[in-house]
Write a protein that holds these residues in place. Structure first.
Motif, PDB file in Angstrom:
ATOM      1  N   GLN A   1      46.317  44.714  47.911  1.00 43.10           N
ATOM      2  CA  GLN A   1      45.882  43.487  47.238  1.00 43.10           C
ATOM      3  C   GLN A   1      44.375  43.497  47.016  1.00 43.10           C
ATOM      4  N   GLN A   2      43.617  43.964  48.001  1.00 43.61           N
ATOM      5  CA  GLN A   2      42.164  44.033  47.835  1.00 43.61           C
ATOM      6  C   GLN A   2      41.786  45.017  46.732  1.00 43.61           C
ATOM      7  N   GLN A   3      42.442  46.173  46.718  1.00 42.69           N
ATOM      8  CA  GLN A   3      42.144  47.175  45.696  1.00 42.69           C
ATOM      9  C   GLN A   3      42.496  46.640  44.307  1.00 42.69           C
ATOM     10  N   GLU A   4      43.603  45.938  44.202  1.00 48.29           N
ATOM     11  CA  GLU A   4      43.996  45.365  42.921  1.00 48.29           C
ATOM     12  C   GLU A   4      42.992  44.309  42.463  1.00 48.29           C
ATOM     13  N   ALA A   5      42.496  43.503  43.399  1.00 50.78           N
ATOM     14  CA  ALA A   5      41.515  42.478  43.041  1.00 50.78           C
ATOM     15  C   ALA A   5      40.215  43.116  42.549  1.00 50.78           C
TER      16      ALA A   5
ATOM     17  N   TYR B   1      39.930  46.127  41.185  1.00 53.31           N
ATOM     18  CA  TYR B   1      40.233  46.731  39.888  1.00 53.31           C
ATOM     19  C   TYR B   1      40.257  45.688  38.778  1.00 53.31           C
ATOM     20  N   LEU B   2      40.910  44.558  39.029  1.00 53.96           N
ATOM     21  CA  LEU B   2      40.990  43.529  38.005  1.00 53.96           C
ATOM     22  C   LEU B   2      39.626  42.900  37.707  1.00 53.96           C
ATOM     23  N   SER B   3      38.794  42.750  38.743  1.00 46.26           N
ATOM     24  CA  SER B   3      37.466  42.184  38.482  1.00 46.26           C
ATOM     25  C   SER B   3      36.588  43.165  37.715  1.00 46.26           C
ATOM     26  N   LEU B   4      36.707  44.457  38.000  1.00 49.09           N
ATOM     27  CA  LEU B   4      35.957  45.446  37.230  1.00 49.09           C
ATOM     28  C   LEU B   4      36.451  45.515  35.790  1.00 49.09           C
ATOM     29  N   LEU B   5      37.751  45.421  35.615  1.00 44.09           N
ATOM     30  CA  LEU B   5      38.300  45.433  34.260  1.00 44.09           C
ATOM     31  C   LEU B   5      37.842  44.214  33.496  1.00 44.09           C
ATOM     32  N   LYS B   6      37.862  43.064  34.152  1.00 43.67           N
ATOM     33  CA  LYS B   6      37.432  41.826  33.499  1.00 43.67           C
ATOM     34  C   LYS B   6      35.958  41.892  33.130  1.00 43.67           C
ATOM     35  N   LYS B   7      35.152  42.470  34.026  1.00 40.75           N
ATOM     36  CA  LYS B   7      33.733  42.567  33.758  1.00 40.75           C
ATOM     37  C   LYS B   7      33.448  43.560  32.630  1.00 40.75           C
ATOM     38  N   SER B   8      34.215  44.635  32.539  1.00 42.13           N
ATOM     39  CA  SER B   8      33.983  45.629  31.490  1.00 42.13           C
ATOM     40  C   SER B   8      34.444  45.122  30.124  1.00 42.13           C
ATOM     41  N   LEU B   9      35.375  44.182  30.091  1.00 40.91           N
ATOM     42  CA  LEU B   9      35.855  43.643  28.824  1.00 40.91           C
ATOM     43  C   LEU B   9      34.984  42.518  28.284  1.00 40.91           C
ATOM     44  N   LEU B  10      34.086  41.998  29.118  1.00 42.47           N
ATOM     45  CA  LEU B  10      33.202  40.940  28.640  1.00 42.47           C
ATOM     46  C   LEU B  10      32.222  41.505  27.613  1.00 42.47           C
TER      47      LEU B  10
END
Length: 80
Positions: A64-68, A70-79
């Protein structure tokens, strides 16, 4: 965890006596009383099961921590 350990230590004698009353089989108690290898095998089985459950919970938590992350990095890269 100290509270849970104290509670378990307090409840264990009553629960074990209740289970012994439910079983109430002299043949089973004779095997348990005279066969120490079976007793050790049962203890090791319980320890293994407990370890498996704890490892599974730890793996789930770490995933769950790794997924969180990953998702925050993905969200930040898509901004933009």
């Amino acid at each position: 965890s100290l509270l849970a350990g104290g509670f378990a230590g307090f409840c264990y004698p009553a629960v074990s006596l209740y289970l012994a009353a439910i079983i109430n089989d002299t043949g089973a108690f004779e095997v348990i009383a005279n066969d120490y290898s079976q007793y050790i095998q049962n203890i090791l089985t319980v320890c293994g099961l407990t370890f498996s459950i704890l490892v599974g919970q730890t793996y789930y938590f770490m995933y769950q921590q790794q997924e969180a992350v990953y998702l925050s990095l993905l969200k930040k890269s898509l901004l933009p």
